[in-house]
Design an enzyme around this catalytic site. Sequence first.
Site, short mmCIF file in Angstrom:
data_model
loop_
_atom_site.label_atom_id
_atom_site.label_comp_id
_atom_site.label_asym_id
_atom_site.label_seq_id
_atom_site.Cartn_x
_atom_site.Cartn_y
_atom_site.Cartn_z
CE LYS A 162 125.52 -12.26 118.36
NZ LYS A 162 124.47 -11.70 117.87
CD GLN B 10 121.33 -12.24 116.06
OE1 GLN B 10 122.01 -12.54 116.82
NE2 GLN B 10 121.91 -11.88 115.05
CG ASP C 142 123.16 -5.97 120.12
OD1 ASP C 142 124.36 -6.44 119.60
OD2 ASP C 142 122.30 -6.82 119.74
#
Length: 281
Positions: free
Chosen positions: A51, A95, A118
Amino acid sequence: MRLIDGKIISASVKERVKDEVAILKEQGITTGLAVIIVGEDPASKVYVANKKKACEALGIISEEYALPENTTQEELLKLIDELNNKASINGILCQLPLPKHLDEQAVINAILPEKDVDAFHPQNVGKIMLGDYDFVPCTPAGIMEMLQYENIDISGKTCVVIGRSNIVGKPMGMLLLHKNGTVTICHSRTKDLASVCKEADVLVAAVGRPNFVTADMVKEGAVVIDVGINRVDGKLVGDVDFQNVKDKCSAITPVPGGVGPMTIAMLMQNTLTAAKKQNKR
Ligand code: NAD
């Protein structure tokens, strides 16, 4: 059979994002993503590194917060609060999975919905349900981008999604429904899965079991999207028995090089969307 190439399609998404990030920069607006990782999970570390690399290539500022395994809930929430209030950060991603002692949902809930790139916050989940959304979870968003790029029309098609997770299966079903597909979501309690799958014009496999979808489960001419990432003898394989399924399909995504690269590209897209929204562009 047409191979749907996630590397090519993700490159085109990233090119688009890069151009827009540069245009914002000319207007004095930076685009920034904060990625939080707690603990030492090796797979998570690889995802976070990828990322960061993608951000750098597109001119997006990336800040990484690597916290130790024994981080408390309070410490993590405090960091999220700081990032919520940090103007140079447009997107925040924590994460997953988190270490067991942390409350994942509470952490997701703490991220400002406007910075939740997200799309896991309940407010963003609800908006997807309503069909009025800015952010879509990156993997289903990437799949929709692939279908669109390949001019695969969903309207009126029978779509079957295997897997009902909050990050893939459920939002995937909803996005296909918004495109007027007739959608069935299957899961571990589904009876006679093979015959349900065999009806599918568009079959999405998000199970997490190597070679789970076999040729007898696939209709002639179906579009097959393989979300699975499984490691077998050190090799990456999907949820679909690619060798035996590919000749039955009209189009199929490979693993690796299919859905995987799209996920990161869509994260970049969501970060750009967040920056534009926060700067009223
Ligand atoms: P998950 O474990 O949360 O969900 C798996 C789903 O599969 C569950 O809903 C379960 O009901 C269903 N399932 C399990 N056994 C089944 C069976 N026998 N029959 C029918 N359904 C069954 O997983 P997830 O997070 O949704 O991820 C699924 C796969 O996709 C994993 O391999 C994961 O690594 C991969 N993944 C890939 C990307 C990407 O970028 N390509 C992103 C996210 C997840």
